[in-house]
Scaffold this active site. Sequence first.
Site, short mmCIF file in Angstrom:
data_model
loop_
_atom_site.label_atom_id
_atom_site.label_comp_id
_atom_site.label_asym_id
_atom_site.label_seq_id
_atom_site.Cartn_x
_atom_site.Cartn_y
_atom_site.Cartn_z
N ASP A 1 21.97 33.91 -11.93
CA ASP A 1 21.55 32.20 -12.40
C ASP A 1 22.07 31.91 -14.00
OD1 ASP A 1 20.09 30.65 -13.11
OD2 ASP A 1 17.95 31.69 -11.62
N ARG B 1 12.20 27.99 -30.00
CA ARG B 1 13.36 27.94 -28.97
C ARG B 1 13.65 26.60 -29.37
NH1 ARG B 1 14.01 27.77 -22.76
NH2 ARG B 1 13.52 26.17 -22.83
N PHE C 1 13.27 34.39 -15.55
CA PHE C 1 12.39 33.71 -15.55
C PHE C 1 11.61 33.66 -14.64
CE2 PHE C 1 12.49 29.08 -14.47
CZ PHE C 1 12.73 28.74 -15.49
N TYR D 1 20.41 19.78 -14.95
CA TYR D 1 19.67 19.24 -16.26
C TYR D 1 19.16 19.76 -17.58
CZ TYR D 1 15.98 21.69 -14.15
OH TYR D 1 15.04 23.52 -13.59
N LYS D 2 19.74 20.89 -17.53
CA LYS D 2 19.85 21.63 -18.89
C LYS D 2 21.17 20.85 -19.74
CE LYS D 2 16.81 24.96 -17.53
NZ LYS D 2 16.24 26.30 -17.03
C1 LIG Z 1 15.72 26.08 -16.50
C2 LIG Z 1 15.24 27.30 -14.92
C3 LIG Z 1 15.54 27.38 -13.55
C4 LIG Z 1 14.80 26.08 -12.99
O1 LIG Z 1 14.45 25.96 -11.79
P1 LIG Z 1 14.69 24.68 -10.82
O2 LIG Z 1 14.17 24.86 -9.76
O3 LIG Z 1 15.34 23.67 -11.57
O4 LIG Z 1 13.00 24.45 -11.17
C5 LIG Z 1 15.75 28.73 -12.63
N1 LIG Z 1 16.13 29.43 -13.40
C6 LIG Z 1 16.55 30.08 -15.00
C7 LIG Z 1 17.16 30.70 -15.00
C8 LIG Z 1 16.34 28.57 -16.00
O5 LIG Z 1 16.50 28.83 -16.96
#
Ligand SMILES: *Cc1c(COP(=O)(O)O)cnc(C)c1O
Length: 404
Positions: A193, A363, A123, A218-219
């Site tokens: 992560d 997706r 990511f 938030y996911k």
């Molecule tokens: C969604 C996501 C993030 C998001 O990070 P934010 O700091 O909330 O923007 C980070 N890492 C992964 C792997 C994600 O899927």
Amino acid sequence: MTLAEAEALDAADPLAPLRDRFMRPDGLIYLDGNSLGMLPQASVAASADMVERQWGERLIRSWNEGWIDAPTRIGGKIAPLIGADAGEVIAADSTSVNLFKLLVAALRRDPARTVVVSEAGNFPTDLHIAAGAVGCVPGAELRVVARDDLADALGDDTAVLLLTHVHYKTGARFDMARWTANAHAVGALVLWDLSHSAGAVAIDLNGANADLAVGCGYKYLNGGPGAPAYLFVAERWQAALGNPLSGWMGHAAPFAFTDDYVAATGMKRWLTGTPPVLGLGALEAALGLWDGVDFAMVERKSATLFDMLLAAGKAAGLECVTPRDPVARGSHISFRHDDAYAITQALIARGVIGDFRDPDVLRLGLTPLTLSHVDVWHAGRLLGEVIASGEWQRPEFTVRAAVT
Ligand SMILES: *Cc1c(COP(=O)(O)O)cnc(C)c1O
């Protein structure tokens, strides 16, 4: 699968009652709970109470009526979802900021270990933050390699292996125990992560002997847009590692107002500034949905929903890039197509919300708490119709929005 078969699966689904605990807009099939989870009814009431009573009436007294302990309390509620002990998790900041804190701490642990190893195509924020973190530690460097080359990239100079447990694009899942052991074999720490896995699959950080982890609120955890994130530090590392963003909320005695920084014990040292109380309130209410939820049931339902969309995608001639083995993936399904963006838009126009990931991935998130089998049956039918009719070729579906 027929519609009647999907209805029968719903009738026998132990998770089905949870669906009614979310706001569900009419006529919408939401396959994006992996990106922004749906709104739990409980969060509506909790947010109203937070604003009107706790802020409006109680004002500053609320800090001593639950606000100041919210990061620790909520961390304790996230812990069972990720296989951690309550005292190993705290809700704070964003995933990006938490990555920075833990990466710098891991780099400072042993000056002989200077390298952060991560995966190409991870990511973006993980790689961007890792680049920023190594820039803040003299002598540190970032080594980003293809998944197949990760094992070879580990060595006695590795400080930390940074991996995203479930890949945001393909949905491929790392074997947490195996890759934690690989990092430990060279004396490195591992930082997981969990953004695309917490609330989606069974996770056992302590069973895998993991060191560090971060993840999104938030996911799949449904904490709301920009919800606070969380971080995990295994108990055995808590005294040794320090927060480089040493703010007053991570101080042993924030209200002693001293000049010198003394880190709090336990997870509190990972706080930096004043917690975002409104966001924490919505997240905490959303976490209540997981009480009594068995992840074996979540994974089983996710696998059935996956098979339904896999069949629909195949029938429509789409190439699935997500692993077929349920233990080797998270809870979304991705299809590759040169015109994936236009197909995503055409699906949204038909009331099926998925998303597009550059350059060629459609997706579709499969969130077992919010979706019925009938929802997914209709999504599969509509996917087939959108492809067969060629309606995705309409020019309006190629116009790119800022957020895809
Ligand atoms: C969604 C996501 C993030 C998001 O990070 P934010 O700091 O909330 O923007 C980070 N890492 C992964 C792997 C994600 O899927």
